[in-house]
Design a protein around this motif. Structure first.
Motif, PDB file in Angstrom:
ATOM      1  N   UNK A  29       0.738  -1.279   0.031  1.00 19.71           N
ATOM      2  CA  UNK A  29       0.085  -0.165  -0.119  1.00 19.71           C
ATOM      3  C   UNK A  29       0.866   1.425   0.025  1.00 19.71           C
ATOM      4  N   UNK A  30       1.780   1.167   0.863  1.00 16.92           N
ATOM      5  CA  UNK A  30       2.855   2.366   0.906  1.00 16.92           C
ATOM      6  C   UNK A  30       3.547   2.559  -0.389  1.00 16.92           C
ATOM      7  N   UNK A  31       3.771   1.429  -1.108  1.00 16.97           N
ATOM      8  CA  UNK A  31       4.603   1.636  -2.593  1.00 16.97           C
ATOM      9  C   UNK A  31       3.366   2.180  -3.498  1.00 16.97           C
ATOM     10  N   UNK A  32       2.241   1.822  -3.528  1.00 20.83           N
ATOM     11  CA  UNK A  32       1.212   2.143  -4.232  1.00 20.83           C
ATOM     12  C   UNK A  32       1.152   3.786  -4.113  1.00 20.83           C
ATOM     13  N   UNK A  33       0.810   3.963  -2.867  1.00 23.01           N
ATOM     14  CA  UNK A  33       0.806   5.866  -2.528  1.00 23.01           C
ATOM     15  C   UNK A  33       2.221   6.254  -3.162  1.00 23.01           C
ATOM     16  N   UNK A  34       2.947   5.808  -2.873  1.00 22.29           N
ATOM     17  CA  UNK A  34       4.372   6.505  -3.300  1.00 22.29           C
ATOM     18  C   UNK A  34       4.283   6.633  -4.833  1.00 22.29           C
ATOM     19  N   UNK A  36       1.777   6.669  -6.929  1.00 23.26           N
ATOM     20  CA  UNK A  36       0.713   7.574  -7.217  1.00 23.26           C
ATOM     21  C   UNK A  36       1.212   9.164  -7.044  1.00 23.26           C
ATOM     22  N   UNK A  37       1.915   9.317  -5.673  1.00 21.24           N
ATOM     23  CA  UNK A  37       2.439  10.516  -5.482  1.00 21.24           C
ATOM     24  C   UNK A  37       3.432  11.210  -6.545  1.00 21.24           C
ATOM     25  N   UNK A  38       4.381  10.034  -6.926  1.00 21.83           N
ATOM     26  CA  UNK A  38       5.330  10.347  -8.103  1.00 21.83           C
ATOM     27  C   UNK A  38       4.638  10.753  -9.358  1.00 21.83           C
ATOM     28  N   UNK A  39       3.450  10.137  -9.758  1.00 20.29           N
ATOM     29  CA  UNK A  39       2.915  10.239 -10.900  1.00 20.29           C
ATOM     30  C   UNK A  39       2.083  11.717 -10.776  1.00 20.29           C
ATOM     31  N   UNK A  40       1.753  12.150  -9.923  1.00 15.20           N
ATOM     32  CA  UNK A  40       0.962  13.407  -9.449  1.00 15.20           C
ATOM     33  C   UNK A  40       1.956  14.499  -9.535  1.00 15.20           C
ATOM     34  N   UNK A  41       3.107  14.363  -9.051  1.00 14.51           N
ATOM     35  CA  UNK A  41       4.282  15.322  -9.091  1.00 14.51           C
ATOM     36  C   UNK A  41       4.570  15.353 -10.386  1.00 14.51           C
ATOM     37  N   UNK A  42       5.095  14.272 -11.337  1.00 12.56           N
ATOM     38  CA  UNK A  42       5.234  14.311 -12.503  1.00 12.56           C
ATOM     39  C   UNK A  42       4.034  15.158 -13.546  1.00 12.56           C
ATOM     40  N   UNK A  43       2.999  14.972 -13.150  1.00 10.20           N
ATOM     41  CA  UNK A  43       1.891  15.538 -13.856  1.00 10.20           C
ATOM     42  C   UNK A  43       1.823  17.168 -13.478  1.00 10.20           C
TER      43      UNK A  43
END
Length: 62
Positions: A29-34, A36-43
């Motif tokens: 779950x922590x990996x998935x959140x990380x 998702x956060x990385x993708x949001x940051x890239x976006x």
């Protein structure tokens, strides 16, 4: 080993396995959140760059 000694040992093993499974799920779950956060940051970075380009284009118009 007597049955009296096996029972607590088996329970301890089962508990350890359950705790390990919980830790694995929490890590996933922590990996998935990380991710998702990385993708949001890239976006967000891409959006900021696009806004900058749009601003440059508007400034370059006569």
């Amino acid at each position: 080993m007597s049955n009296e000694n096996k029972q607590p040992l088996e329970e301890a093993v089962e508990e350890t396995i359950e705790l390990a499974h919980q830790a694995i799920e929490q890590t996933r779950a922590e990996i998935a959140r990380s991710q998702a956060l990385s993708q949001a940051e890239a976006d967000l970075a891409q959006s900021i760059n696009q806004i900058g380009k749009d601003q440059d284009d508007l400034a370059a118009r006569p």
